[in-house]
Design an enzyme around this catalytic site. Structure first.
Site, mmCIF file in Angstrom:
data_model
loop_
_atom_site.group_PDB
_atom_site.id
_atom_site.type_symbol
_atom_site.label_atom_id
_atom_site.label_comp_id
_atom_site.label_asym_id
_atom_site.label_seq_id
_atom_site.Cartn_x
_atom_site.Cartn_y
_atom_site.Cartn_z
ATOM 1 N N TYR A 147 -25.041 1.672 82.090
ATOM 2 C CA TYR A 147 -25.937 2.066 83.311
ATOM 3 C C TYR A 147 -26.912 0.771 83.658
ATOM 4 O O TYR A 147 -26.869 0.425 84.566
ATOM 5 C CB TYR A 147 -26.245 3.559 83.426
ATOM 6 C CG TYR A 147 -26.973 3.821 84.851
ATOM 7 C CD1 TYR A 147 -26.095 4.016 85.836
ATOM 8 C CD2 TYR A 147 -28.019 4.188 85.074
ATOM 9 C CE1 TYR A 147 -26.732 4.058 87.046
ATOM 10 C CE2 TYR A 147 -28.766 4.406 86.279
ATOM 11 C CZ TYR A 147 -27.751 4.469 87.231
ATOM 12 O OH TYR A 147 -28.238 4.817 88.474
ATOM 13 N N ASN A 176 -35.817 9.370 89.847
ATOM 14 C CA ASN A 176 -35.225 10.897 89.914
ATOM 15 C C ASN A 176 -35.423 11.449 91.071
ATOM 16 O O ASN A 176 -36.243 11.689 91.785
ATOM 17 C CB ASN A 176 -35.651 11.613 88.723
ATOM 18 C CG ASN A 176 -35.566 10.955 87.286
ATOM 19 O OD1 ASN A 176 -36.001 9.954 87.117
ATOM 20 N ND2 ASN A 176 -34.634 11.574 86.564
ATOM 21 N N GLN A 211 -41.573 14.370 77.395
ATOM 22 C CA GLN A 211 -41.106 13.205 77.882
ATOM 23 C C GLN A 211 -41.507 13.586 79.437
ATOM 24 O O GLN A 211 -41.385 14.732 80.181
ATOM 25 C CB GLN A 211 -39.724 12.828 77.721
ATOM 26 C CG GLN A 211 -38.484 13.644 78.324
ATOM 27 C CD GLN A 211 -38.198 14.772 77.212
ATOM 28 O OE1 GLN A 211 -38.958 15.408 76.552
ATOM 29 N NE2 GLN A 211 -36.834 15.193 77.318
ATOM 30 N N PRO A 274 -35.509 7.727 78.055
ATOM 31 C CA PRO A 274 -37.153 7.173 78.180
ATOM 32 C C PRO A 274 -38.180 8.322 78.147
ATOM 33 O O PRO A 274 -37.931 9.509 78.481
ATOM 34 C CB PRO A 274 -37.090 6.813 79.540
ATOM 35 C CG PRO A 274 -35.624 6.298 79.804
ATOM 36 C CD PRO A 274 -34.940 7.614 79.018
HETATM 37 N N1 UDP Z 1 -33.096 17.071 80.066
HETATM 38 C C1 UDP Z 1 -33.462 18.178 79.334
HETATM 39 N N2 UDP Z 1 -32.498 19.151 79.536
HETATM 40 C C2 UDP Z 1 -31.241 19.062 80.171
HETATM 41 C C3 UDP Z 1 -31.068 17.837 80.804
HETATM 42 C C4 UDP Z 1 -32.228 16.751 80.507
HETATM 43 O O1 UDP Z 1 -34.316 18.322 78.860
HETATM 44 O O2 UDP Z 1 -30.708 20.108 80.479
HETATM 45 C C5 UDP Z 1 -34.322 15.875 79.900
HETATM 46 C C6 UDP Z 1 -33.557 14.403 79.629
HETATM 47 O O3 UDP Z 1 -33.646 14.173 78.085
HETATM 48 C C7 UDP Z 1 -34.684 13.716 79.970
HETATM 49 C C8 UDP Z 1 -34.959 14.131 81.298
HETATM 50 O O4 UDP Z 1 -34.561 15.617 81.338
HETATM 51 O O5 UDP Z 1 -35.769 13.340 79.395
HETATM 52 C C9 UDP Z 1 -34.310 13.846 82.571
HETATM 53 O O6 UDP Z 1 -32.737 13.709 82.338
HETATM 54 P P1 UDP Z 1 -31.909 13.553 83.517
HETATM 55 O O7 UDP Z 1 -30.481 13.687 82.847
HETATM 56 O O8 UDP Z 1 -32.072 14.257 84.488
HETATM 57 O O9 UDP Z 1 -31.985 11.934 84.181
HETATM 58 P P2 UDP Z 1 -32.566 10.587 83.585
HETATM 59 O O10 UDP Z 1 -34.164 10.396 83.943
HETATM 60 O O11 UDP Z 1 -32.771 10.591 81.758
HETATM 61 O O12 UDP Z 1 -31.935 9.650 84.021
#
Ligand code: UDP
Length: 313
Positions: A147, A176, A211, A274
């Site tokens: 991606y 996001n 994070q 990240p």
């Molecule tokens: N995340 C989480 N639980 C979930 C899904 C995502 O803790 O069920 C965390 C993920 O590890 C990341 C953040 O939430 O740190 C945002 O994840 P997302 O997949 O929404 O998008 P990203 O910003 O990583 O592209």
């Protein structure tokens, strides 16, 4: 006089479908192009009888021609970490071949062009918050690279068409974004937490949940994108919400808004996730006179009916 006509690639996706609505509202006639790999026809069902709207089920990694248009909005791409991991090759193909084809349409018809890029261009950023001038910290061979590098290549091709062929481009770096029409099972944090909270399941926090992310409500995001579309800026512009939350804080907001008694369950952090992400939106504020208006709690409340219906289907 004929109405202005816009092409939206990825028009059946989450952002693409909201963009179609907004463009119709601005008086455009809209053709959406989508192969329905991660987009859904149901996102456009409400436009079925709209005479100024048309959905074409095409794969834009093959050359295609939608007829004359005034604006190309290139939004086609799997966008959630789960989707682009499952569809890794397709993600690279749409970011490369698909981008060439979208830009060729803009070039052929002298149309303006706006592409949805992403905060993932910054990777796991060493600069915080992220300004558009930051070049990023991306693992080119990690699981997210399908991606991240596709989108970085998308930006490179877009700039090249501007430099070599004078295509009138805009590049939005989208952070996001959440709201109605997100797929419940796309694995992103807000749909996951909303679904889990509404079903009384544990909320799955990856890592220790420290994070950070900054969440923009879809209506604000689309407003920012339209303002960028009307501007004359050719360099990337961050469009996102600058209020930063840890993932644990995000989980607590979801519990509060849904009134759920669900617990948090900690699970392993995905590779190259990240650690922090927050846009510096000074450029959007000054250039576009835009900033988001909807805080996370309000946006979650506005999304609640959608997620409730989706979670109980
Ligand atoms: N995340 C989480 N639980 C979930 C899904 C995502 O803790 O069920 C965390 C993920 O590890 C990341 C953040 O939430 O740190 C945002 O994840 P997302 O997949 O929404 O998008 P990203 O910003 O990583 O592209």
């Amino acid at each position: 006089m004929n109405p202005r006509r816009a092409l939206v690639t990825g028009g059946a996706g989450f952002l693409g479908s909201h963009l179609c609505d907004a463009l119709l509202g601005e008086g455009y006639s809209v053709v959406a192009a989508d192969n329905l790999l991660t987009g859904r026809q149901s996102n456009l069902d409400h436009l079925r009888h709209e005479s100024c709207f048309e959905l074409r089920q095409v794969d834009i990694t093959q050359p295609f021609d939608c007829g004359e248009v005034d604006y190309v909005f290139h939004f086609a791409c799997p966008a959630s970490p789960v989707d682009y991991t499952v569809h890794g090759i397709a993600t690279l193909q749409v970011g490369s071949l698909g981008t060439f084809h979208a830009l060729e349409i803009a070039r052929k018809y002298g149309a303006k062009y706006l592409v949805s890029s992403t905060s993932e261009c910054y990777g796991d950023p060493l600069e915080h918050p992220q300004k558009e001038t930051y070049w990023g910290n991306v693992n080119p061979i990690g699981p997210r690279s399908v991606y991240d590098e596709a989108k970085r290549f998308t930006e490179a091709v877009t700039m090249a068409y501007h430099r070599y062929h004078q295509v009138d481009i805009r590049i939005a770096r989208i952070f996001n974004t959440y709201g109605p029409r997100m797929q419940l099972n796309d694995g992103r944090v807000i749909p996951n937490f909303m679904k889990q909270a509404l079903r009384g399941e544990d909320l799955t926090v990856y890592g220790d949940g420290s994070q950070t992310r900054s969440f923009c409500y879809v209506r604000d995001e689309i407003e920012g994108l339209l303002r960028l579309a009307k501007s004359t800026e050719h360099l990337p512009v961050n469009i996102g919400n600058p209020t930063e939350f840890t993932i644990v804080e995000c989980a607590r907001r979801v519990l509060a808004v849904t009134g759920s008694k669900s617990k948090l369950r900690y699970e392993p952090l995905p590779q190259d996730d990240p650690k922090q992400r927050c846009p510096d939106i000074t450029k959007a504020r000054t250039l576009l006179r835009w900033e988001p208006k909807t805080d996370l709690e309000t946006g979650l409340r506005l999304s609640l009916d959608y997620f409730r219906a989706a979670a109980h289907l």
